[in-house]
Design an enzyme around this catalytic site. Structure first.
Site: not given
Length: 395
Positions: A201, A255
């Protein structure tokens, strides 16, 4: 696996809880904010996301979704809490630790504990460690990481359609967790170990950050050379192996603007490119502020009064209400702090606790300097003079 306990009812936790509740699970959602709990239990939502209101309303009315301030016993626990950073971009997993401690009294043998929060490498092992410190025999509990990979504005679709990566702290944990995700994910559920899942990720978001940095640096160079960056990128992208992204006022969101620092912190001097990309994207925001201030100063010198500056957009990306790590919001705050007369515009929110939100049409009529920071759909095809367009919304 019948009952799910979701810790954190924000942009990931609530959609996940609502989806699972509509897929036949009994879901107990947990949040630390009483108003959030009350809103959800009324069948309403506290965030903007297409389709989410329908899922929540259906889940609550059927009794499949209940929100609360405390966890309960369940078969699967999903942790979906924020992972920001401390001063100096040091990773902050305090919320993850607190969430793990909150569920420890309710975790029993055979349960699955999933960390969905994007986290530094080693955080899933930390979850297992915290459970062990609270008396849980982690050899009899499945602990795994499955990072969310959804795009705001398409969350309810991508929760189902996207491939997922599952990494357990043991092979058995991976198998059990993959089995769970296969009950509602139509994409492929890919198996690995916890650390690789965490790094995957972070890698995805760092890749995006690096490519955006290239586009943002191009925009700065094109401004210096007197070249239209939007035309340049469109032309360069006609090459069959070139796909340059679009520049903006920086990079925001929970993010892409955060996760690369997790790698930089752990990798230190070996994370050269990833660090540089972060610095370029941060600099682009500062560069935009100086461009706006110079434009305002020029107006003041020519007209003998301070300019009214319309900051068009506050969210971190188009057509959402999410302000987390938003460069547009940062720019607006900085301009106000520096004493400029700012008209704050954000079509996706009705109010803000720091300044008044102005309708975009009113702002255009009042402004002396118009600066487009976010390419919201409301701003497209506007027949207006544009002083500064950092997002290419009128291109």
């Amino acid at each position: 696996m019948k009952k799910i306990c979701v810790i954190g009812l924000g942009y990931i936790g609530l959609p996940t809880a609502a989806l699972l509740a509509n897929r036949g699970y009994e879901v107990h959602g947990v949040d630390v904010v009483q108003s959030t709990v009350d809103t959800i239990n009324e069948g309403n939502i506290h965030i903007i996301e297409p389709g989410l209101d329908t899922f929540v309303r259906s889940a609550v009315s059927s009794g499949a979704l209940v929100a609360d301030l405390k966890p309960v016993e369940a078969d699967v626990f999903i942790i979906a809490v924020p992972t920001p950073f401390h001063k100096g971009y040091v990773p902050n997993i305090d919320y993850v630790v607190s969430a793990t401690e909150s569920i420890a009294p309710y975790v029993k043998e055979g349960n699955i504990v999933i960390l969905e929060s994007t986290s530094p490498v080693g955080t899933t092992d930390k979850v297992a460690e915290v459970l062990a410190e609270n008396g849980i025999d982690t050899s009899k509990v499945h602990v795994a990481h499955c990072p969310e990979r959804v795009l705001p504005g398409r969350i309810m679709i991508e929760l189902v359609e996207n491939d997922r990566i599952v990494g357990g702290t043991t092979p058995e944990s991976t198998i059990a967790t993959v089995k769970f995700y296969n009950t509602f994910v139509e994409g492929e559920v890919l198996s690995t170990d916890a650390k690789t899942a965490e790094m995957a990720k972070l890698t995805e978001n760092s890749f995006r950050d690096t490519n955006i940095a290239f586009a943002n640096e191009l925009s700065i160079l094109c401004d210096k050379f007197g070249i239209d960056v939007w035309e340049l990128i469109a032309l360069a992208n006609r090459h069959p192996r070139v796909n340059i992204l679009q520049p903006g006022a920086g990079v925001g969101g929970h993010c892409i603007a955060v996760d690369p620092w997790f790698i930089v912190h752990a990798g230190a001097e070996d994370a050269k490119m990833i660090r540089t990309a972060r610095e370029v994207n941060t600099y682009k925001t500062e560069w935009a502020i100086e461009k706006i201030k110079n434009k305002a100063l020029k107006f003041e010198n020519e007209n003998g009064r301070k300019a009214k500056i319309a900051c068009m957009g506050l969210a971190f990306k188009p057509d959402i209400d999410d302000l987390r790590e938003s460069p547009a919001l940062y720019i607006t705050r900085r301009l106000i702090a520096d004493g400029l007369d700012v008209l704050a515009v954000e079509p996706n929110i009705s109010k803000h606790n720091e300044f008044e939100i102005i309708n975009y049409k009113d702002a255009l009529n009042q402004a002396d300097v118009v600066t487009f920071l976010v390419a919201h759909k409301e701003f497209k095809n506007l027949n207006t003079k544009t002083d500064l367009d950092f997002c290419g919304v009128l291109k």
